[in-house]
Design an enzyme around this catalytic site. Structure first.
Site, short mmCIF file in Angstrom:
data_model
loop_
_atom_site.label_atom_id
_atom_site.label_comp_id
_atom_site.label_asym_id
_atom_site.label_seq_id
_atom_site.Cartn_x
_atom_site.Cartn_y
_atom_site.Cartn_z
N ASP A 57 -40.05 17.75 49.01
CA ASP A 57 -40.97 16.88 48.29
C ASP A 57 -41.15 17.40 46.87
O ASP A 57 -41.55 18.54 46.64
CB ASP A 57 -42.32 16.87 49.03
N ASP A 74 -38.92 4.01 43.69
CA ASP A 74 -39.40 2.89 44.50
C ASP A 74 -40.46 2.12 43.71
O ASP A 74 -41.48 2.69 43.32
CB ASP A 74 -40.00 3.42 45.81
N LYS A 127 -45.19 -4.95 45.74
CA LYS A 127 -46.39 -5.69 46.12
C LYS A 127 -47.61 -5.08 45.44
O LYS A 127 -47.77 -3.86 45.40
CB LYS A 127 -46.57 -5.67 47.64
N ASP A 182 -35.49 -1.13 37.15
CA ASP A 182 -35.01 -2.50 37.01
C ASP A 182 -36.08 -3.50 37.44
O ASP A 182 -35.79 -4.68 37.65
CB ASP A 182 -33.71 -2.72 37.81
N PHE A 226 -27.89 1.28 41.34
CA PHE A 226 -29.12 0.51 41.26
C PHE A 226 -29.10 -0.41 40.04
O PHE A 226 -29.53 -1.55 40.10
CB PHE A 226 -30.33 1.45 41.19
#
EC number: 2.1.1.33
Length: 239
Positions: free
Chosen positions: A120, A143, A147, A180, A219
């Site tokens: 981590d 990430d 939402k 992106d 990506f």
């Protein structure tokens, strides 16, 4: 597998509570990845331990250190290390197949200026990265938690920005982000503009053109196919 705990933040970036952001899934390594882990980890892998790293000891020189959080399968990180032998690179990734793939690529490319960790990143930063020591921190395509109710889970928050600031070299260290997702790009700029001790390096607007040193990633290619733009953001530590 083991749970990785991160922070949940209020709208102004303060810690609300600690939450499970993701579960670390070891995944299944291919034979090539497993072989690379066994062969390359003794020289290129760094085990987590709660004590500060000595870059001279880690790399055998005093070259500038570039750290990347979440390098995926490591293709672009290996390419960057190969293209910039005058710099040292440390990549942190929680998924072991990605670490294995990165080590396999590094072995094939013959790079010697790359080290990797499978842990981590927040814990690594808190306990292993010396203050005022990083030339560049790279955070490419994290990430987006697209939402709205999940925006508080995004890694770029005020507390994270302060952690980054402490580790970057004063007056020269750069935090380089790329995404992106336009909404996440706007979020990054909003957070970094509020964060003390940083200056945006863009000369026109909030974003910089894609730097030559950042390879085209899968990506980014996916983003192009979907008609997405890609936004590069650079902030320099000023204080």
């Amino acid at each position: 597998m083991s749970e990785v705990i991160t922070q949940e933040y209020t709208e102004d970036g303060k810690v609300l509570r600690r939450i499970r952001s993701f579960v670390r899934r070891e995944g299944r390594l291919t034979k090539g990845q497993e072989a690379a882990m066994k062969e390359c980890w003794p020289t290129m892998g760094i085990d987590y331990q709660p004590e500060l790293l000595d870059w001279q000891q880690v790399f055998g020189n005093d070259n500038p250190v570039v750290l990347e959080i979440g390098f995926g399968m490591g293709a672009s990180l290996v390419e960057m290390a190969k293209n910039a032998p005058e710099k040292n690179f440390l990549g942190i990734e929680v998924h072991s197949p990605g670490v294995g793939a990165c080590l396999a690529s590094a072995r094939e490319a013959g790079v010697t200026n790359l080290r990797v960790m499978c842990h981590d990143a927040v814990e690594v930063f808190a306990h292993m990265i010396p203050d005022n020591s990083l030339h560049t921190l790279q955070l490419f395509f994290p990430d987006p938690w697209h939402k709205k109710r999940h925006h508080k889970r995004r890694i770029v928050q005020l507390e994270f920005a302060e952690m980054v600031r402490q580790k970057l070299m004063i007056g020269s260290g750069v935090f380089h982000m790329a995404t992106d997702w336009e909404n996440y790009a706007e979020h990054m700029v909003e957070v970094m503009n509020q964060a003390p001790g940083f200056a945006n390096l863009a000369t026109d607007g909030d974003y910089v053109p894609r730097p030559d040193e950042r390879p085209l990633t899968k990506f980014e290619q996916r983003g192009h196919r979907l008609g997405h733009g890609v936004w590069d953001i650079k902030y320099q530590r000023t204080a």
